[in-house]
Scaffold this active site. Sequence first.
Site, PDB file in Angstrom:
ATOM      1  N   HIS A 399      55.280  32.033 -70.697  1.00  0.00           N
ATOM      2  CA  HIS A 399      55.932  33.324 -70.937  1.00  0.00           C
ATOM      3  C   HIS A 399      54.980  34.481 -70.616  1.00  0.00           C
ATOM      4  CE1 HIS A 399      58.799  35.910 -73.319  1.00  0.00           C
ATOM      5  NE2 HIS A 399      57.710  36.647 -73.392  1.00  0.00           N
ATOM      6  N   GLU A 400      53.796  34.456 -71.208  1.00  0.00           N
ATOM      7  CA  GLU A 400      52.866  35.564 -71.010  1.00  0.00           C
ATOM      8  C   GLU A 400      52.332  35.615 -69.584  1.00  0.00           C
ATOM      9  OE1 GLU A 400      52.922  37.758 -73.116  1.00  0.00           O
ATOM     10  OE2 GLU A 400      53.728  36.674 -74.845  1.00  0.00           O
ATOM     11  N   HIS A 406      53.966  39.362 -63.112  1.00  0.00           N
ATOM     12  CA  HIS A 406      54.814  40.508 -62.782  1.00  0.00           C
ATOM     13  C   HIS A 406      53.946  41.753 -62.593  1.00  0.00           C
ATOM     14  CE1 HIS A 406      58.711  42.894 -64.007  1.00  0.00           C
ATOM     15  NE2 HIS A 406      58.251  43.236 -62.820  1.00  0.00           N
TER      16      HIS A 406
END
Length: 610
Positions: A399-400, A406
Amino acid sequence: MSDYQRQQEAGPDSGIRERREMPAEQQWNLEEVYSSAEQWEADFRRLDQLAAPLEQLKGSLDRAAAVADFFRQEADLDRLAEKLYVYAHLKADEDTADSPNQGRQTRMRGKLAELAGRLAWAVPEILAQPHGVLCEWTGSEALREFRQRMTKLVRRKAHTLSEPEETLLSKAGEIFAAPQQAFSMLTNADMRFPQVKGEDGQLRDLSQGRYITFLISPQRRVRTEAFAAMYDTYGSFRNTLASTLSHTVKTHNYHAQVRHYGSALEAALADDHIPTSLYDSLIAATHQALPAFHDYVALRRDQLGLADLDMCDMYVPIVPDCQIRVPFEQARQWVLDACRPLGQEYCRILESAFADRWIDIYENRGKRSGAYSSGCYDSFPYILLNYQGTLDDVFTLAHELGHSMHTHLANHAQPYHTASYPIFIAEIASTTNEALLLHHLLQTRTEPSFRAYLLNHLCDAFKGTVYRQTMFAEFEKLIHETDASGQPLTPDALGQAYYDLNARYYGPEVSADRRIGLEWARIPHFYYNFYVYKYATSFCAAQVFYRRILESVEERDRYLGLLRAGGSADPLDLVQAAGVDLTRPQTYRDAFATFAETVQALRRQLTHPG
């Protein structure tokens, strides 16, 4: 694996280490930002040097070219300020009890508030122009690189106050943030939890980071005692925490009122140009899908063999024969393999996250709880973890890393002023990574118990990211409306409202300990101003994106284009351009249909494991 890693990944049986005991290779490399406190201080002094020329432009922002010049100089100031702040807050989060680090962060927050006050005249001066002139500027060649910013400014015209009023609000920014800071210091630095008896009867340390390791214990006594210890500790501070949350809500409502928004919700969504109808539609769609969630809760109760399910039973795996303990190196490899469909460039950068030490991996005493990705245009996109070796921790890593990738892609594809993206898009990148990891593990692991574990994890992901976050979103809307109506947000009122909402979402299969009514006291996201709904919308979007990434290179490139776009356009438009329309109720219905199918697949796997 080092002795330290073994101790950290052994679960709640080991003691919590001091920061100085952690080896450097397990810590993020902040020397890439500043190699010394003296370097930070030198740049801190430069802020005034960059701000002074901007202040001299006051009264001259009456032409498109002058506004463009102001924006460019302001970007230089903001870029340095962000670098200084990122370093300060990352150092502070390493050990929330470390006074020098906390002092640096406090100084930086104060300086940011001061600079905002000194430059608060600029937006009112620009927006003092007639609407037609502003639209002409927005389309001009002089402001072409700032078109998105001008578009957002024009929307704010009706909600921008006079120059003196804006200056007063900006200078009060540090004061408005005080309740959130008090909550953070109390819950991360000052709050102490009792020890809890582990599965072997020995007393173990309870902390924010280790709480989940007790809740996944197969022994209900361990889960129940940890649950009681956690919430009794929070309950002893219930009046203080009700005060910090109440004053945060009042701040949100105050800003909405003075800026002439219809509600705090409308004000919070305005910057991303998100209609409040999307927020309401998410809540309505979740209510309609509660029967599928209640079916999952009933399956959980039956599988655990309990007559009555309690909230402390909502995290323990319902595949008791599959005990998952994942060393960090294994987690790293799983995430790298899962992300290969995103292409060679993505994976090459992903590998550098580990090699270049973007990640602060393990818990230490005083370290901020939870996990996050944080960075700026001139730093690595750093990641804070409190890795305990659970499967959930592996998904947290994915997730991180989604967030950090991004940030990296946007920073390298966009100029500074359009690189920063809104949270609305950010959670898509993180949850898509999680979906790819789950797909990879389901494709590569054939053991029935492990596959059942993964299906249960997907159900829990829906529970935590869609159902639970939407419940949070509904609670957040409720308490803002309650305060706006003049009713006080007392500890009892908050507790009863939360307990009732929890009962509605989890359904009749749960006989909840009344302590769950205190959960509002430990959720930091309630201080973030209508933030949590984005987890749910993003998770639904990710269910579409990950399937399309696996289908074709073209769809993968459309998705990567979304990440590289940063904040160059409105978030709903960027997501729609990548292939997902979050204004359509069908998007949410499709996601909930996936959840219902997963529940049935889990039921079949548990009933017929062969």
